[in-house]
Design an enzyme around this catalytic site. Structure first.
Site, short mmCIF file in Angstrom:
data_model
loop_
_atom_site.label_atom_id
_atom_site.label_comp_id
_atom_site.label_asym_id
_atom_site.label_seq_id
_atom_site.Cartn_x
_atom_site.Cartn_y
_atom_site.Cartn_z
N GLY A 71 0.82 -1.20 0.00
CA GLY A 71 0.00 0.00 0.00
C GLY A 71 0.85 1.25 0.00
O GLY A 71 1.98 1.23 -0.52
N GLU A 72 0.33 2.34 0.55
CA GLU A 72 1.03 3.64 0.66
C GLU A 72 1.16 4.34 -0.69
O GLU A 72 1.66 5.46 -0.75
CB GLU A 72 2.44 3.50 1.24
CG GLU A 72 2.54 2.82 2.59
CD GLU A 72 3.99 2.72 3.07
OE1 GLU A 72 4.91 3.20 2.37
OE2 GLU A 72 4.20 2.15 4.16
#
Lengths: 356, 356
Positions: A312-313
């Site tokens: 993610g991120e």
């Protein structure tokens, strides 16, 4: 009453896409031999309304929030990690911080609402609409007014910029559960095909997570017909902000490089709210998270990378930017057959023709 | 008598690989969540014998040659394109020229032997062992002495450098036919599973190409047991040079980022000649050319990119370098859990534990 997020999206320029295709056929290579790189170049031509596009300016926003659903024990990490990771993002130590720096991107973190307060820091916008969502296995994740504010917060991160590409990242312990609930509702798929291992849960916790999502969908009687209702009941503050940001990108003519499972859930919701969004999306990568492939298919997106990432991120999309830049560099800098005085395909071969 | 190419390869440092794995577990991300990027980082640690490796210096060599098998009408392009493309490489107009420039790589073209002479140019080494191979559907592609010289020419392109990565590219109208013949022999596979469309031939020409390869393997009675005999009978001058270069890289401790179908055929031959080569290979991409996947599987290599590219020249590998650099940047620059004061996985969750 028509809301801002229902307003018209920009329309990619088909004339520029066609001129770009013609240029690709003139470059010194067999037609089609650069594969997906050719499609990337022609998409950017359509988005930038010119035969030879560029990719210099990139905006990256990581939206963070906490999730009431964490009280159901669905994550391998405790909820306080959300706030700890926000500090890590702005200090430059997280994966997306490192990649943003390498790309020379305009990078900011937006706190949409965590359980604990977040200390002020450079590159941090603190919006904090509520101290994380409510536990959606018991009640709607957020009130309607908060959903509207979260969508608008995403929009505001786009307005006033003129990036050539946007990447929306997210951080929020528990948010693969929210994203799975959104996708199970919008794609009308059984939870077992959508729910994944998140940050790394064991099989018993995964079964529990599937169960929590299935029961929540029943509780809220979500049919998938109303994407706003889905976001309100089982969404996240950061997911709603991503959704608002993606819609605003499409309205402003900024293409979006979609990251993994959670960003794709936001992109699916965005296209359901405003179908014109779909013309402005590229998929950065195929996540290892179960259900991501189904979500990509529903958007007709072919991911650029498939590296088994599940962080993610915005990290998978950020790694994929280099491939976009290679595609545009080749499109711009390769010689044409005429310039290089190279014979094109179909010219008579030196030897006798093929016979059986 | 032992030849240079049978000499010992360097041995990757398992102690450094293990230290690198430990570092990956300490970085602020769920364990394993960077997928293949983690494996890439630990491989470079083993190759460079240090916990935190770098990828600054890259050598790229494009070996070019003509192929007698072109007389059988197996390509969409005429043989004179080989020489025209050599001029395009050194002038900076070809895909690999553009990508090498973007990477800051040490880029040279090596003419191993074309039908027509090639004008002298900067960044061109003209070896010209013979005016292209002979038509291997009628006789062996090259004499034994030429094969030895071609292997040595590859070796000489590696000696005296100290790159952190090597990419070997190739150019030669007709060389997908030679590579297919090599792989069909070494992998003992039916030609239909190995032969592809090359630069873009129609179905009738593809069937003819399969037929030419199958008849040539019969003519030379190749059993696949002797890789040198395979290269001699159905190989190419540039493929033999790639093979020699790959072996020398492994002997010198320089990892190789293998490109597409033809480079992989050379890599398979290299590992058959000297098994120690296999510890120094990464696969840049999965080519659209039929049979490439089988060749990668035989080397137990998982490609980094899968973009439907089929250009050769080293181009797919060159695009993949950015992914390697991202992997190493993340490994070097991300904060550890301790540095960032972030709770690691498995810490007690904020809410009650998962229950059925």
């Amino acid at each position: 009453m028509s809301e801002w997020y229902q307003g018209d999206c920009a329309v990619p320029c088909e004339h520029s896409r066609e001129r770009s295709r013609v240029r690709q056929l003139q470059l010194t290579k067999p037609p089609g031999s650069l594969g997906q790189l050719e499609t990337i170049a022609t998409c950017f031509s359509a988005w930038q309304q010119r035969e030879i596009p560029a990719l210099d300016t990139i905006g990256i926003r990581v939206f963070a929030a906490d999730h009431g659903i964490c009280d159901q024990g669905i994550s391998a990490f405790p909820a306080e990690v959300t706030v700890q990771m926000i500090a890590n993002f702005v200090a430059g130590g997280a994966a997306i911080s490192v990649l943003s720096q390498d790309l020379g991107a305009d990078f900011q973190v937006v706190n949409m609402g965590t359980r604990q307060p977040v200390p002020a820091a450079p590159r941090l916008t603190d919006i904090s609409l509520m101290p994380g969502t409510r536990d959606f296995s018991r009640e709607p994740a957020m009130p309607e007014a908060i959903l509207e504010q979260a969508l608008a917060a995403g929009r505001e991160q786009i307005d006033g910029h003129d990036w050539q590409l946007f990447i929306g990242g997210e951080m929020g312990i528990g948010n693969t559960t929210a994203a799975a609930a959104i996708l199970a509702a919008l794609l009308q798929q059984p939870t077992e095909r959508i729910v994944g291992r998140g940050t790394g849960i064991d099989t018993a916790t995964w079964e529990h997570k599937c169960d929590v999502v299935a029961k929540s969908l029943l509780l809220h009687q979500l049919t998938g017909a109303d994407p706003l209702q889905v976001l309100l009941c089982v969404g996240g503050l950061e997911i709603a902000a991503l959704c608002g940001a993606f819609i605003r990108c499409a309205q402003s003519g900024v293409p979006v490089l979609v990251d993994g499972f959670i960003a794709t859930a936001a992109a699916v919701a965005a296209t359901r709210i405003n179908p014109g969004v779909s013309g402005w999306l590229l998929a950065g990568h195929r996540s290892a998270e179960a259900g991501h492939q189904l979500a990509l298919q529903s958007l007709s997106l072919e991911p650029i990378l498939d590296l088994g990432m599940r962080l993610g991120e915005g990290s998978g999309a950020a790694v994929a930017v280099a491939v976009l830049r290679s595609a545009l560099s080749l499109h711009r800098n390769m010689a044409t057959f005429a310039e290089a005085e190279v014979s094109a395909a179909g010219a008579p071969a030196a030897g006798p023709p093929a016979t059986a």
